[in-house]
Motif scaffolding. Structure first.
Motif: not given
Length: 368
Positions: A272, A274, A291, A293-294, A297, A337, A340, A343
């Motif tokens: 991620q 951040q 940002y 999130p991978s 998600t 957030e 995130h 995950v």
């Protein structure tokens, strides 16, 4: 006179931002490293407010018309079906749309007036110098140009972020996971072409994702930090051999062979991005550059479209970019957030570390 802006990256974030800024009267240029639109990749999700944005852009009906409906199976080591389900019908996914990555990129791209927005392929930013009233940009082809604002929409390994904010490692949260994608059209699955097949064992997952007339193989595995750089072409194959060469379960030998012989193997670490701020002076980041999130998600595309739209609307509503940038950071951060934070649950499901987690990751689908 129109304010001139440069967007680095022609994927979901960059194209969405270009659509809105052009609509709001900016002079927009997009620069894209690739020689053409990147349309390869597995299907992605469009969710929540991103669907409302698609409606505002007039592209929702096209997205819906290209929706990818499929069935998924979880299989065992001997290719036996352990669970079968249609994710599109599950309550938590109702209303969301899954679509082939290339279809969505092309839909957004076609919504942008080409006689109004300049799109430059096969080039990239080599340097940025910020001044009080403009940004001086140097390009890899040797050109230098001046812009009022610059936006980095150039992905997890963003060049704009590195040049303006600092090294990637300062903002990257590594998830102790690596993954690889490669074409696997030749691997027979014995399932209909609209089926995704998933095999899991402790700390590892293998997938064959069939769609249209093609298929992608995916290997995902937990690992501490490895000696590897994302531009290295050969090291990923050595890593995959070390983790999967002795694994004869399911179709892993065939998948590994496809990856070791692939010209287009995609290998990366799951992470991620951040950041304490997505803006600095006259430069702002959007999408995965800001940002990421991978992919665990399932929200990368939606975040990209939502962030780009919010930023464009704040620039349109406010008299100065500083206020718009401040509001973008303030208004969008709580949602980022919250995404995130999702995950960890997804990692437990897709890459279980105990037998109990493994059985739960399969058993959750048996009653669907």
């Amino acid at each position: 006179m129109k304010k001139q802006v440069l967007i680095s990256g022609a994927s979901f974030a960059g194209l969405t931002l270009a659509y809105w800024l052009n609509k709001f009267g900016y002079g927009v240029t997009i620069v894209e490293l690739g020689k053409e639109l990147r349309t390869a990749g597995s299907p992605i999700d469009v969710r929540g407010d991103a669907l409302n944005i698609a409606k505002e852009m007039g592209i929702y009906d096209q997205i819906k018309a290209n929706e990818f409906i499929h069935t998924d199976e979880i299989v065992g080591a001997e290719d036996q079906t352990l669970a079968k389900f249609a994710i599109n019908n599950l309550p938590e996914y109702l209303g969301d749309i899954e679509i082939h990555r290339g279809d969505l990129v092309k839909i957004i791209y076609e919504a942008i007036p080409k006689d109004e927005v300049e799109i430059i392929f096969g080039n990239s930013i080599s340097n940025l110098t910020q001044h009080q009233d403009h940004v001086e940009v140097s390009f890899e082809n040797g050109e230098n140009k001046i812009y009022d604002l610059v936006f980095g929409a150039d992905g997890t390994h963003s060049t704009v972020r590195r040049l303006v904010f600092g090294p990637e490692d300062e903002f990257k949260k590594f998830l102790d996971v690596y993954f690889a994608f490669a074409a696997a059209d030749h691997i027979e699955t014995g399932r209909p072409k609209s089926t995704g097949i998933v095999y899991r064992e402790l700390g590892k997952q293998a997938v064959i994702f069939q769609f249209k007339d093609a298929a992608n193989a995916i290997l995902v595995f937990r690992s501490p930090k490895l000696d590897w750089h994302y531009r290295d072409r050969e090291r990923p194959k050595q890593i995959l051999k070390a983790f999967f060469e002795d694994n004869s379960n399911w179709k892993i030998p065939q998948i590994l062979d496809a990856m070791l012989n692939a010209d287009d193997l995609y290998f990366d670490e799951a992470c991620q991005i951040q950041m304490p701020s997505w803006t600095k002076e006259r430069v702002a980041l959007i999408g995965d550059a800001a940002y990421a999130p991978s992919f665990f998600t399932g929200m990368g595309t939606s975040l990209a479209m939502q962030g780009a739209t919010l930023l464009a609307k704040e620039l349109h509503a406010n008299g100065d970019y500083q206020t718009a940038f401040e509001r973008y950071n303030e208004l969008f951060r709580p949602f980022v957030e919250s995404v995130h934070a999702r995950v960890d649950r997804s990692l437990r499901v897709q890459l279980p570390e105990t037998q109990d987690e493994l059985q739960a990751s399969i058993g959750a689908w048996t009653n669907q």
